[in-house]
Design a protein around this motif. Structure first.
Motif, PDB file in Angstrom:
ATOM      1  N   ILE A  36      79.861  -9.063 114.996  1.00  0.00           N
ATOM      2  CA  ILE A  36      80.908  -9.604 114.125  1.00  0.00           C
ATOM      3  C   ILE A  36      80.502 -10.909 113.444  1.00  0.00           C
ATOM      4  O   ILE A  36      80.994 -11.246 112.379  1.00  0.00           O
ATOM      5  N   PHE A  37      79.574 -11.650 114.031  1.00  0.00           N
ATOM      6  CA  PHE A  37      79.177 -12.948 113.497  1.00  0.00           C
ATOM      7  C   PHE A  37      77.955 -12.893 112.584  1.00  0.00           C
ATOM      8  O   PHE A  37      77.542 -13.919 112.060  1.00  0.00           O
ATOM      9  N   SER A  38      77.383 -11.720 112.377  1.00  0.00           N
ATOM     10  CA  SER A  38      76.172 -11.609 111.566  1.00  0.00           C
ATOM     11  C   SER A  38      76.441 -11.965 110.108  1.00  0.00           C
ATOM     12  O   SER A  38      77.394 -11.471 109.490  1.00  0.00           O
ATOM     13  N   ALA A  39      75.580 -12.798 109.553  1.00  0.00           N
ATOM     14  CA  ALA A  39      75.675 -13.157 108.138  1.00  0.00           C
ATOM     15  C   ALA A  39      75.289 -11.988 107.234  1.00  0.00           C
ATOM     16  O   ALA A  39      75.528 -12.027 106.032  1.00  0.00           O
ATOM     17  N   LEU A  40      74.707 -10.942 107.819  1.00  0.00           N
ATOM     18  CA  LEU A  40      74.294  -9.781 107.036  1.00  0.00           C
ATOM     19  C   LEU A  40      75.418  -8.770 106.829  1.00  0.00           C
ATOM     20  O   LEU A  40      75.275  -7.843 106.024  1.00  0.00           O
ATOM     21  N   ASN A  41      76.525  -8.914 107.543  1.00  0.00           N
ATOM     22  CA  ASN A  41      77.653  -8.005 107.365  1.00  0.00           C
ATOM     23  C   ASN A  41      78.149  -8.082 105.925  1.00  0.00           C
ATOM     24  O   ASN A  41      78.204  -9.162 105.330  1.00  0.00           O
ATOM     25  N   VAL A  42      78.493  -6.937 105.369  1.00  0.00           N
ATOM     26  CA  VAL A  42      79.041  -6.879 104.013  1.00  0.00           C
ATOM     27  C   VAL A  42      80.546  -7.109 104.136  1.00  0.00           C
ATOM     28  O   VAL A  42      81.211  -6.422 104.911  1.00  0.00           O
ATOM     29  N   ARG A  43      81.045  -8.084 103.378  1.00  0.00           N
ATOM     30  CA  ARG A  43      82.457  -8.473 103.509  1.00  0.00           C
ATOM     31  C   ARG A  43      83.115  -8.623 102.140  1.00  0.00           C
ATOM     32  O   ARG A  43      82.472  -9.002 101.179  1.00  0.00           O
ATOM     33  N   ARG A  44      84.417  -8.348 102.131  1.00  0.00           N
ATOM     34  CA  ARG A  44      85.216  -8.683 100.949  1.00  0.00           C
ATOM     35  C   ARG A  44      85.500 -10.164 101.001  1.00  0.00           C
ATOM     36  O   ARG A  44      85.868 -10.701 102.035  1.00  0.00           O
ATOM     37  N   ALA A  45      85.324 -10.831  99.874  1.00  0.00           N
ATOM     38  CA  ALA A  45      85.536 -12.278  99.808  1.00  0.00           C
ATOM     39  C   ALA A  45      87.008 -12.596  99.600  1.00  0.00           C
ATOM     40  O   ALA A  45      87.744 -11.827  98.968  1.00  0.00           O
ATOM     41  N   ALA A  46      87.429 -13.744 100.110  1.00  0.00           N
ATOM     42  CA  ALA A  46      88.784 -14.226  99.863  1.00  0.00           C
ATOM     43  C   ALA A  46      88.889 -14.679  98.410  1.00  0.00           C
ATOM     44  O   ALA A  46      87.924 -15.196  97.846  1.00  0.00           O
ATOM     45  N   GLN A  47      90.053 -14.494  97.800  1.00  0.00           N
ATOM     46  CA  GLN A  47      90.267 -14.939  96.416  1.00  0.00           C
ATOM     47  C   GLN A  47      90.197 -16.455  96.362  1.00  0.00           C
ATOM     48  O   GLN A  47      90.781 -17.140  97.189  1.00  0.00           O
ATOM     49  N   GLU A  48      89.476 -16.974  95.379  1.00  0.00           N
ATOM     50  CA  GLU A  48      89.263 -18.417  95.279  1.00  0.00           C
ATOM     51  C   GLU A  48      89.879 -19.027  94.018  1.00  0.00           C
ATOM     52  O   GLU A  48      89.632 -20.177  93.721  1.00  0.00           O
ATOM     53  N   GLY A  49      90.617 -18.267  93.246  1.00  0.00           N
ATOM     54  CA  GLY A  49      91.242 -18.811  92.037  1.00  0.00           C
ATOM     55  C   GLY A  49      90.231 -19.103  90.953  1.00  0.00           C
ATOM     56  O   GLY A  49      89.414 -18.262  90.606  1.00  0.00           O
ATOM     57  N   ARG A  78      78.067 -11.285  83.139  1.00  0.00           N
ATOM     58  CA  ARG A  78      78.244 -12.739  83.001  1.00  0.00           C
ATOM     59  C   ARG A  78      79.188 -13.255  84.087  1.00  0.00           C
ATOM     60  O   ARG A  78      78.927 -14.278  84.724  1.00  0.00           O
ATOM     61  N   GLN A  79      80.266 -12.530  84.326  1.00  0.00           N
ATOM     62  CA  GLN A  79      81.229 -12.887  85.367  1.00  0.00           C
ATOM     63  C   GLN A  79      80.556 -12.863  86.747  1.00  0.00           C
ATOM     64  O   GLN A  79      80.730 -13.788  87.545  1.00  0.00           O
ATOM     65  N   ALA A  80      79.777 -11.827  87.032  1.00  0.00           N
ATOM     66  CA  ALA A  80      79.101 -11.707  88.337  1.00  0.00           C
ATOM     67  C   ALA A  80      78.132 -12.858  88.565  1.00  0.00           C
ATOM     68  O   ALA A  80      78.029 -13.381  89.683  1.00  0.00           O
ATOM     69  N   HIS A  81      77.421 -13.282  87.519  1.00  0.00           N
ATOM     70  CA  HIS A  81      76.462 -14.384  87.662  1.00  0.00           C
ATOM     71  C   HIS A  81      77.176 -15.699  87.963  1.00  0.00           C
ATOM     72  O   HIS A  81      76.726 -16.473  88.812  1.00  0.00           O
ATOM     73  N   VAL A  82      78.287 -15.957  87.293  1.00  0.00           N
ATOM     74  CA  VAL A  82      79.066 -17.176  87.545  1.00  0.00           C
ATOM     75  C   VAL A  82      79.584 -17.159  88.977  1.00  0.00           C
ATOM     76  O   VAL A  82      79.503 -18.164  89.701  1.00  0.00           O
ATOM     77  N   GLU A  83      80.104 -16.017  89.410  1.00  0.00           N
ATOM     78  CA  GLU A  83      80.670 -15.920  90.759  1.00  0.00           C
ATOM     79  C   GLU A  83      79.594 -16.026  91.836  1.00  0.00           C
ATOM     80  O   GLU A  83      79.834 -16.609  92.895  1.00  0.00           O
ATOM     81  N   ALA A  84      78.406 -15.511  91.570  1.00  0.00           N
ATOM     82  CA  ALA A  84      77.298 -15.663  92.523  1.00  0.00           C
ATOM     83  C   ALA A  84      76.943 -17.147  92.656  1.00  0.00           C
ATOM     84  O   ALA A  84      76.721 -17.638  93.776  1.00  0.00           O
ATOM     85  N   ASP A  85      76.926 -17.872  91.542  1.00  0.00           N
ATOM     86  CA  ASP A  85      76.673 -19.316  91.591  1.00  0.00           C
ATOM     87  C   ASP A  85      77.747 -20.023  92.418  1.00  0.00           C
ATOM     88  O   ASP A  85      77.438 -20.871  93.254  1.00  0.00           O
ATOM     89  N   HIS A  86      79.007 -19.686  92.180  1.00  0.00           N
ATOM     90  CA  HIS A  86      80.103 -20.297  92.939  1.00  0.00           C
ATOM     91  C   HIS A  86      79.952 -20.034  94.434  1.00  0.00           C
ATOM     92  O   HIS A  86      80.262 -20.910  95.254  1.00  0.00           O
ATOM     93  N   ALA A  87      79.496 -18.836  94.796  1.00  0.00           N
ATOM     94  CA  ALA A  87      79.371 -18.457  96.210  1.00  0.00           C
ATOM     95  C   ALA A  87      78.076 -18.955  96.842  1.00  0.00           C
ATOM     96  O   ALA A  87      77.909 -18.870  98.058  1.00  0.00           O
ATOM     97  N   GLY A  88      77.135 -19.437  96.004  1.00  0.00           N
ATOM     98  CA  GLY A  88      75.854 -19.906  96.518  1.00  0.00           C
ATOM     99  C   GLY A  88      74.882 -18.782  96.836  1.00  0.00           C
ATOM    100  O   GLY A  88      73.981 -18.945  97.658  1.00  0.00           O
ATOM    101  N   PHE A  89      75.041 -17.640  96.169  1.00  0.00           N
ATOM    102  CA  PHE A  89      74.152 -16.500  96.345  1.00  0.00           C
ATOM    103  C   PHE A  89      73.203 -16.420  95.153  1.00  0.00           C
ATOM    104  O   PHE A  89      73.588 -16.758  94.033  1.00  0.00           O
ATOM    105  N   PRO A  90      71.980 -15.926  95.366  1.00  0.00           N
ATOM    106  CA  PRO A  90      71.022 -15.890  94.254  1.00  0.00           C
ATOM    107  C   PRO A  90      71.260 -14.784  93.223  1.00  0.00           C
ATOM    108  O   PRO A  90      70.802 -14.902  92.091  1.00  0.00           O
TER     109      PRO A  90
END
Length: 167
Positions: A36-49, A78-90
């Motif tokens: 349950i604590f693995s960072a590799l688990n695929v998860r739905r993200a919480a809405q961040e506004g 374009r939306q996916a790239h902005v959201e990846a930046d917000h989440a800190g993912f490459p």
């Protein structure tokens, strides 16, 4: 849920998450996380506004999931790239539901830069990347910002597994 479009989107996000967790071996036969604590688990993200972090996190990717008829892939990317930046993912990609097909046949769209960066991280040639993960290019006019490459969720999940084990 009062909004039918939101319910449809949530169902698609959940289906993508569940498919990837199962295919990556991150859940047991009952669908519960192995760790349950693995960072590799695929998860739905919480809405961040205003600083949205995407729909699904499948490290190192943020997935923007779309269950709509009309395609708008360059805008979605374009939306996916902005959201990846917000989440800190490459990497940010779009997963579009394919009508009358299983979840694994959903279309995963990569911008050219994201595709190239993933290819270089895997250490494969353009031909190897295209063939191994069944990518098909879409070239829209002369502006390369509108170009993208597409595979299905089944092949994308293999790419995620390979990137996670790349040196």
């Amino acid at each position: 849920m009062a909004n039918p479009s939101k319910a449809k989107g949530t169902a698609w996000e959940s289906a993508v998450r569940d498919y990837m967790n199962k295919a990556l071996g991150l859940v047991d036969e009952t669908g519960k996380f192995v760790d349950i604590f693995s960072a590799l688990n695929v998860r739905r993200a919480a809405q961040e506004g205003a600083r949205d972090v995407g729909d699904v996190h499948a490290a190192p990717f943020v997935l923007e999931c779309k269950d709509v008829k009309a395609l708008a892939v360059p805008a979605w990317l374009r939306q996916a790239h902005v959201e990846a930046d917000h989440a800190g993912f490459p990497y940010g990609v779009v997963v579009h539901k394919l009508r009358r097909a299983g979840v694994g046949k959903g279309k995963v769209h990569f911008g050219v830069r994201t595709w190239t960066r993933a290819r270089l991280a895997l250490g494969v040639t353009t031909t190897q990347m295209r063939e191994r993960y069944a990518f098909v290019p879409a070239v829209r006019g002369l502006a390369s910002a509108r170009w993208y490459l597409t595979t299905d969720l089944e092949h994308f999940t293999r790419l995620v597994a390979d990137l996670r084990t790349a040196p």
